[in-house]
Design a protein around this motif. Structure first.
Motif, PDB file in Angstrom:
ATOM      1  N   ASN A   1      30.608  -3.537   2.750  1.00 52.40           N
ATOM      2  CA  ASN A   1      30.660  -3.411   1.300  1.00 52.40           C
ATOM      3  C   ASN A   1      30.555  -1.981   0.822  1.00 52.40           C
ATOM      4  N   ASN A   2      29.779  -1.151   1.481  1.00 54.34           N
ATOM      5  CA  ASN A   2      29.680   0.237   1.024  1.00 54.34           C
ATOM      6  C   ASN A   2      31.027   0.926   1.186  1.00 54.34           C
ATOM      7  N   VAL A   3      31.372   1.680   0.129  1.00 54.54           N
ATOM      8  CA  VAL A   3      32.648   2.403   0.192  1.00 54.54           C
ATOM      9  C   VAL A   3      32.652   3.282   1.433  1.00 54.54           C
ATOM     10  N   LYS A   4      31.515   3.971   1.631  1.00 49.45           N
ATOM     11  CA  LYS A   4      31.411   4.838   2.809  1.00 49.45           C
ATOM     12  C   LYS A   4      30.039   4.601   3.431  1.00 49.45           C
ATOM     13  N   PRO A   5      30.004   4.055   4.661  1.00 50.29           N
ATOM     14  CA  PRO A   5      28.713   3.790   5.299  1.00 50.29           C
ATOM     15  C   PRO A   5      27.928   5.090   5.466  1.00 50.29           C
ATOM     16  N   ASP A   6      26.611   4.948   5.476  1.00 50.13           N
ATOM     17  CA  ASP A   6      25.762   6.133   5.580  1.00 50.13           C
ATOM     18  C   ASP A   6      25.879   6.748   6.985  1.00 50.13           C
ATOM     19  N   GLU A   7      26.184   8.044   6.991  1.00 48.95           N
ATOM     20  CA  GLU A   7      26.460   8.725   8.256  1.00 48.95           C
ATOM     21  C   GLU A   7      25.236   8.762   9.177  1.00 48.95           C
ATOM     22  N   ARG A   8      24.093   9.102   8.604  1.00 48.21           N
ATOM     23  CA  ARG A   8      22.892   9.217   9.441  1.00 48.21           C
ATOM     24  C   ARG A   8      22.512   7.890  10.057  1.00 48.21           C
ATOM     25  N   SER A   9      22.695   6.799   9.291  1.00 50.87           N
ATOM     26  CA  SER A   9      22.353   5.482   9.823  1.00 50.87           C
ATOM     27  C   SER A   9      23.252   5.151  11.003  1.00 50.87           C
ATOM     28  N   VAL A  10      24.547   5.393  10.791  1.00 50.50           N
ATOM     29  CA  VAL A  10      25.487   5.069  11.871  1.00 50.50           C
ATOM     30  C   VAL A  10      25.182   5.923  13.104  1.00 50.50           C
ATOM     31  N   MET A  11      24.915   7.233  12.877  1.00 47.72           N
ATOM     32  CA  MET A  11      24.609   8.109  14.012  1.00 47.72           C
ATOM     33  C   MET A  11      23.381   7.631  14.770  1.00 47.72           C
ATOM     34  N   THR A  12      22.348   7.237  13.990  1.00 47.33           N
ATOM     35  CA  THR A  12      21.117   6.774  14.623  1.00 47.33           C
ATOM     36  C   THR A  12      21.400   5.578  15.523  1.00 47.33           C
ATOM     37  N   TYR A  13      22.182   4.635  14.986  1.00 42.05           N
ATOM     38  CA  TYR A  13      22.471   3.419  15.747  1.00 42.05           C
ATOM     39  C   TYR A  13      23.360   3.728  16.964  1.00 42.05           C
ATOM     40  N   VAL A  14      24.380   4.562  16.728  1.00 44.98           N
ATOM     41  CA  VAL A  14      25.288   4.891  17.829  1.00 44.98           C
ATOM     42  C   VAL A  14      24.530   5.638  18.934  1.00 44.98           C
ATOM     43  N   SER A  15      23.556   6.487  18.515  1.00 42.12           N
ATOM     44  CA  SER A  15      22.815   7.235  19.543  1.00 42.12           C
ATOM     45  C   SER A  15      22.059   6.276  20.459  1.00 42.12           C
ATOM     46  N   ALA A  16      21.633   5.124  19.890  1.00 42.21           N
ATOM     47  CA  ALA A  16      20.959   4.127  20.732  1.00 42.21           C
ATOM     48  C   ALA A  16      21.938   3.596  21.784  1.00 42.21           C
ATOM     49  N   TYR A  17      23.213   3.419  21.416  1.00 42.90           N
ATOM     50  CA  TYR A  17      24.247   3.013  22.393  1.00 42.90           C
ATOM     51  C   TYR A  17      24.379   4.074  23.475  1.00 42.90           C
ATOM     52  N   TYR A  18      24.438   5.327  22.996  1.00 40.46           N
ATOM     53  CA  TYR A  18      24.603   6.425  23.966  1.00 40.46           C
ATOM     54  C   TYR A  18      23.499   6.376  25.016  1.00 40.46           C
ATOM     55  N   HIS A  19      22.251   6.214  24.523  1.00 38.56           N
ATOM     56  CA  HIS A  19      21.146   6.226  25.480  1.00 38.56           C
ATOM     57  C   HIS A  19      21.179   5.014  26.384  1.00 38.56           C
ATOM     58  N   ALA A  20      21.626   3.873  25.848  1.00 34.58           N
ATOM     59  CA  ALA A  20      21.708   2.679  26.675  1.00 34.58           C
ATOM     60  C   ALA A  20      22.720   2.881  27.805  1.00 34.58           C
ATOM     61  N   PHE A  21      23.801   3.620  27.479  1.00 33.94           N
ATOM     62  CA  PHE A  21      24.864   3.758  28.485  1.00 33.94           C
ATOM     63  C   PHE A  21      24.794   5.055  29.275  1.00 33.94           C
ATOM     64  N   SER A  22      23.975   6.011  28.777  1.00 35.46           N
ATOM     65  CA  SER A  22      24.046   7.326  29.408  1.00 35.46           C
ATOM     66  C   SER A  22      23.507   7.299  30.824  1.00 35.46           C
ATOM     67  N   GLY A  23      22.648   6.293  31.112  1.00 38.51           N
ATOM     68  CA  GLY A  23      22.214   6.152  32.498  1.00 38.51           C
ATOM     69  C   GLY A  23      23.426   6.001  33.395  1.00 38.51           C
ATOM     70  N   ALA A  24      24.347   5.117  32.975  1.00 31.73           N
ATOM     71  CA  ALA A  24      25.578   4.908  33.737  1.00 31.73           C
ATOM     72  C   ALA A  24      26.384   6.203  33.795  1.00 31.73           C
ATOM     73  N   GLN A  25      26.381   6.893  32.664  1.00 32.23           N
ATOM     74  CA  GLN A  25      27.107   8.165  32.570  1.00 32.23           C
ATOM     75  C   GLN A  25      26.587   9.159  33.605  1.00 32.23           C
ATOM     76  N   LYS A  26      25.258   9.285  33.634  1.00 30.96           N
ATOM     77  CA  LYS A  26      24.660  10.239  34.572  1.00 30.96           C
ATOM     78  C   LYS A  26      24.937   9.818  36.011  1.00 30.96           C
ATOM     79  N   ALA A  27      24.874   8.493  36.228  1.00 30.04           N
ATOM     80  CA  ALA A  27      25.125   7.996  37.579  1.00 30.04           C
ATOM     81  C   ALA A  27      26.545   8.364  38.005  1.00 30.04           C
ATOM     82  N   GLU A  28      27.468   8.254  37.046  1.00 33.67           N
ATOM     83  CA  GLU A  28      28.865   8.560  37.355  1.00 33.67           C
ATOM     84  C   GLU A  28      28.992  10.031  37.764  1.00 33.67           C
ATOM     85  N   THR A  29      28.382  10.905  36.957  1.00 37.18           N
ATOM     86  CA  THR A  29      28.423  12.334  37.270  1.00 37.18           C
ATOM     87  C   THR A  29      27.814  12.602  38.636  1.00 37.18           C
ATOM     88  N   ALA A  30      26.652  11.937  38.866  1.00 40.96           N
ATOM     89  CA  ALA A  30      25.976  12.155  40.142  1.00 40.96           C
ATOM     90  C   ALA A  30      26.857  11.692  41.288  1.00 40.96           C
TER      91      ALA A  30
END
Lengths: 127, 928
Positions: B263-292
């Motif tokens: 419904n919001n014309v433009k979703p709040d950027e900080r809220s979305v970033m906060t939530y997306v960062s939780a995804y990043y941390h959930a997956f970054s373990g896999a990310q680091k494993a890949e690099t390793a």
């Protein structure tokens, strides 16, 4: 300008790379102390047994240098020793250890103090 | 429990300078009127967005509602670990107690004990303790006051929480040195790149349809949702699906409201970033494993490739040394069967060796050398000790063996040509021997019987006188023949000393001749004495016959000699020699008129005898000359023989002249070819060296292309060399041993040709190693060109190598501080030992580049690998084969499992493997 830095004719000739010196080294440690150097290479790696790191404040400090190629351990030739064999002999060497090493003229020693800072910069010759 | 917060910043490790978030210190440090002071819009520093924030400030801020929900959920995702939560973000934080608890959970550090009082100043003190803690973590909270938080100021509270989120959940996201926000955006873009209907450009509008969230989940855990069934036309469904799955399977609480997002014309950027960062941390373990895993694979691959190169070198060295060992005795074998055919066979074998057998071995040698260089370069680049070939297979051993081979080769060909020449001369000497023996034996025919004859005991006086004179003549003849017998002996002697292959027949024939000659001498002496004894009894001589006999005998001897000379074989190697033979022949011809006069005079005496006999009516015995066996008829026959042989001799001499001219043509033919090929090869050699060292600045790929072009040219020119080999073979077969028309010999052309092959192979290898160095060190083409220019400038001798003086000047010009004193000398000697470990006194270009780009301090690679395994192992000191099989490609996983020993530490489950020792083993490293 490159021409500026060429040695003047009267300057002594650039030192010839001095020959590697063969040195006998004797290390001593107290019980439960480590020798304090890292060994790399060996016959099974088909590379020279080489000192790759020397820990500060250890029996090896001041006696061994990075890049030293080990020729004998306690009087026995080490060319045919595998890495594990050489490590074992050195580990089990009690409180004193005798090595014969060939030392390139301090090849791997740190040269940072003479390096220019940053990436090398070139000026176009003749410009 | 610290593991749950594993992704959080390890405080001690990060330095403030690495906090590149928000691009500048503006955000942290500005005191005056920045966006920060105006409320929560301080973050981006991007003017456009600031204006948007400000505009929204005036409207009923939808962002405020959304942020409240999101931040509350975010805070609760941590507070639940302390078994508590908040409901109203402004009311529940204002006492400072839960704020301090939040920070303790996030940081896993203890804060000062909070004050328990309920008074306003207690609350302010607690909030201040929290703010001080945040500031200690490197964030300056300019103009956030504890009073406003305690008073429940919404904007100020949200701003403070955002600061905490930034510092503890987003700041450590760095992808390729970008700011945290850019890094997070880049991570989203990379992960959603395969999804055609997702295009993440920001943290607001791009997320409205929910597909980006679903894509992130599907990319990492494809089993959790069926992405192909989703449509951008159902944003609410998509958002709910993503949020449900994230909550259920990824332990990420719902932080956004799907209704708000839609419904919001433009979703709040900080809220979305906060939530997306939780995804990043959930997956970054896999990310680091890949690099390793990638890092481990890379190191394993480098190791395996180096081992392959070592195997290749060892194999090539063994093969080559074995071949040289087999070949040298053949080339050093100087035994001979003393026949021309035998030597010719061996010369042909040698030609086959030069043409077919040696060239591929030369290529193998070049491959061996280039393999060695490549290997050492690779080892240097990966910071390993230098390669040490098996004893006896060092590069210098190969070079020595090869040098020995070439020496043997050169000696062999020289020996063989000399041997051929010798045997050829020997063959001719033997023919001369046979001819002289034949003539002598013919002369000897009947002589012994005649000398043994007792005819003088029953003859008349005249006959006896005749016999005596005949004997005198015979002795003269004998004297004349003495020289010829000596000649025959001399030739036999020569044949013996030169080692003619069929000496038995030579010696027995010579012995037979000498024996007969000695017997004849004894017989002749005996007969002379007997005749003299009979002389007193008998006398009477016919002057005319006597005269004839006296002149006929020497003349006959001259005729025999002339005939022999005319039939003599000759052997010449040049036009000059045949010319001198012709001169001798002309001289002989000039003496013919005098001989003819002698012949006529002798014939005239004979005629006088006949005339006299006729005049006195004599016949029969009286006509027979009692003084000599020679008759005018016999002399006439020999004379005719000599006369007939002169033109034949003329002809054979002319043929010889023609043959010598043919030889001369062969010399010219060879010279014409060689005089083209020699300069051609020299030009190509110059070409190769100028490609690699010319002042023209060529890219490595261009150098590679040009070298390959020359190599192609070489292929085209090969037929010329083969043509020369053919001409050279004709020359050797014609026994031509010199050629004044060309400074080049076949040998020099061969050497130049092989040298050209070798130097192209070397140059190509150097270029390839430079490309390797350049690519592995990430040097740009421009930088490479600069290195090349600088190197060439100091390469005064244009040898593509710098001598120590040139190299030192080069370093100084590049800013190296090599002083003109003892210290400077030592420094420079150390550098030389690095760039020229074999002490050739020269520095090649790749060693120069390697030195210029080497790391300032040595990297500790084994530790990096241990760290990588630790990541794969989930921070445990051991790893299991299941983990290895899951994280690494199958062959690399098996490689590790086979080589890792069981982990011996406490609390290790069965099957735990020791990756620390393994990593050290990979490098052959042990700390002692």
């Amino acid at each position: 300008m490159y021409a500026m830095v060429m040695s003047p004719p009267s300057a002594p000739a650039a030192p010839q790379p001095s020959a590697p010196s063969t040195i006998d080294v004797a290390l001593h440690r107290s019980p439960d102390q480590r020798w304090g150097f890292r060994l790399q290479g060996g016959a099974d790696y088909r590379t020279q047994l080489t000192v790759m790191r020397v820990e500060p404040n250890s029996p090896a400090q001041g006696k061994l240098r990075v890049g030293d190629a080990i020729q004998t351990v306690n009087g026995k030739k080490s060319r045919q020793l595998s890495h594990a064999q050489a490590s074992e002999v050195i580990k089990e060497s009690g409180n004193s250890l005798k090595l014969t090493i060939v030392r390139e003229p301090n090849a791997a020693a740190c040269l940072d103090h003479i390096r220019p800072p940053g990436k090398p910069k070139f000026s176009r010759p003749g410009s | 429990h610290p593991l749950h917060l594993g992704y959080l910043v390890q405080f001690g490790i990060l330095s403030l300078s690495s906090l590149s978030m928000a691009n500048s210190g503006q955000y942290y440090n500005s005191n005056n009127g920045s966006a920060y002071n105006n409320g929560p819009g301080y973050y981006d520093g991007e003017e456009e967005e600031e204006e948007e924030w400000n505009r929204e400030d005036f409207l009923d801020p939808a962002w405020e509602i959304q942020q409240k929900k999101t931040f509350t959920a975010w805070i609760n995702s941590f507070l639940r670990k302390a078994d508590t939560s908040i409901e109203d973000i402004t009311q529940d934080l204002c006492s400072g107690l839960k704020l301090m608890l939040l920070l303790e959970v996030i940081s896993s550090e203890a804060l000062p004990k909070p004050e328990r009082g309920r008074m306003r100043f207690h609350k302010i003190n607690n909030v201040n303790k929290a703010l001080e803690f945040i500031e200690r973590k490197g964030v300056q909270l300019v103009s956030i006051g504890a009073e406003e938080i305690v008073d429940g100021n919404v904007k100020m509270t949200l701003g403070m929480i955002w600061t905490i989120i930034l510092r503890f959940a987003i700041q450590d996201i760095t992808v390729e040195e970008m700011t945290a926000k850019e890094g997070l955006l880049l991570w989203c873009q990379r992960k959603t790149a395969p999804y055609k209907n997702v295009n993440v450009q920001n943290f607001h509008m791009s997320w409205k349809d929910g597909l980006a969230f679903c894509a992130l989940i599907h990319r990492h855990r494809p089993e959790l949702l069926d992405y192909s069934k989703l449509s951008r036309d159902n944003p609410l469904e998509n958002l709910n699906l993503a949020f449900d799955v994230a909550e259920k399977h990824l332990d990420i609480p719902r932080m956004l409201d799907p209704e708000d997002m839609v419904n919001n014309v433009k979703p709040d950027e900080r809220s979305v970033m906060t939530y997306v960062s939780a995804y990043y941390h959930a997956f970054s373990g896999a990310q680091k494993a890949e690099t390793a895993a990638n890092r481990i694979c890379k190191v394993l691959r480098v190791n395996q490739e180096n081992e392959k190169l070592m195997d290749l070198y060892e194999r090539l060295a063994s093969d080559l040394l074995a071949w040289i060992k087999r070949t040298r005795p053949i080339l050093e074998d100087r035994s001979t069967d003393n026949t021309l055919d035998g030597v010719r066979d061996r010369l042909n074998q040698f030609r086959d060796y030069r043409r077919a057998e040696k060239p591929p071995k030369l290529e193998e040698k070049a491959l061996l050398e280039t393999t060695f260089n490549t290997l050492q370069t690779r080892l240097r680049l990966s910071n390993r000790p230098a390669y040490l070939p098996t004893e006896g297979k060092l590069v210098s051993d190969i070079a020595n063996a090869w040098k020995g081979l070439e020496k043997a080769e050169k000696g062999f060909e020289e020996w063989m040509l000399a041997e051929m020449q010798r045997l050829h001369r020997l063959e001719n000497l033997y023919k001369k021997f046979v001819l002289k023996c034949g003539n002598h034996e013919a002369w000897m025919e009947g002589k012994e019987a005649q000398q043994q004859s007792q005819d003088f005991k029953s003859c008349k006086l005249n006959d006896l006188k005749a016999m005596m004179n005949k004997q005198v003549a015979f002795e003269a003849d004998l004297g004349a023949h003495q020289e010829r017998v000596e000649q025959i002996c001399k030739i036999a002697e020569d044949l013996n000393s030169l080692g003619y292959h069929d000496l038995d027949s030579v010696n027995s024939r010579c012995q037979a001749i000498c024996g007969a000659w000695d017997r004849l001498g004894v017989l002749s002496t005996t007969r002379s004495r007997a005749l003299r004894e009979a002389e007193q009894v008998l006398e009477s001589l016919d002057q005319l016959h006597l005269q004839f006999a006296k002149r006929a005998a020497p003349f006959n001897n001259w005729l025999d000699g002339a005939n022999e000379d005319l039939m003599d074989f000759f052997i010449v190697y040049s036009v000059q020699e045949v010319d001198s033979l012709q001169a001798a022949h002309s001289e002989f011809r000039a003496s013919l008129p005098a001989a003819e006069a002698e012949h006529r005079a002798i014939a005239h005496i004979d005629a006088e005898v006949r005339e006299l006999a006729a005049a006195h009516g004599l016949s029969g015995d009286a006509l027979i000359n009692p003084y000599t066996g020679l008759t005018a008829r016999e002399l006439a026959m020999k004379w005719d023989e000599v006369s007939a042989r002169v033109p034949a001799r003329d002809q054979s001499l002319q043929q010889e002249v023609a043959r010598q001219h043919q030889n001369e043509r062969l010399r010219r033919q060879f010279a014409d070819l060689a005089n083209v090929a020699g300069p051609w090869i020299e030009q190509r050699l110059d070409g190769v060296s100028s490609i690699c060292s010319s002042g023209r600045q060529l890219s490595l790929e261009e150098q590679d292309r040009r070298l390959n072009a020359i190599q192609d040219e070489l292929q085209g020119f090969k037929s010329n060399i083969e043509e020369m080999e053919r001409v050279n073979q004709s020359i050797q077969e014609a026994f031509i041993f010199d050629n004044p028309h060309s400074p080049y010999t076949m040998e020099t052309i061969r050497v130049g040709w092989e040298q050209l092959h070798t130097s192209i192979a070397k140059a190509l290898n150097e270029v390839a190693n430079q490309i390797l160095t350049r690519d592995s060190k990430g040097i740009t083409n421009d930088e490479m060109t600069e290195f090349r220019k600088c190197f060439n400038h100091f390469d005064k001798s244009k040898t593509r190598r710098l001598d120590p003086i040139e190299f030192k000047a080069c370093l100084v010009s590049l800013g190296y501080n090599i002083r003109n004193d003892r210290q400077g000398e030592q420094d420079f000697a150390r550098i030389m030992a690095l760039v020229d470990p074999n002490r050739t006194g020269q520095v090649g270009f790749d060693a120069f580049v390697d030195f210029m780009t080497s790391e300032k301090t040595d990297q500790n690679t084994a530790d990096q690998i241990i760290q990588s395994f630790r990541i794969l192992a989930g921070d445990l000191p051991y790893v299991t084969s299941e983990v290895l099989r899951r994280e690494l490609p199958p062959d690399q996983a098996e490689y590790c499992i086979q080589r890792m020993s069981p982990y011996g530490g406490p609390d290790a489950p069965p099957g735990a493997l020791d990756y620390t020792t393994f990593s050290a083993t990979l490098y052959g490293e042990t700390d002692l």
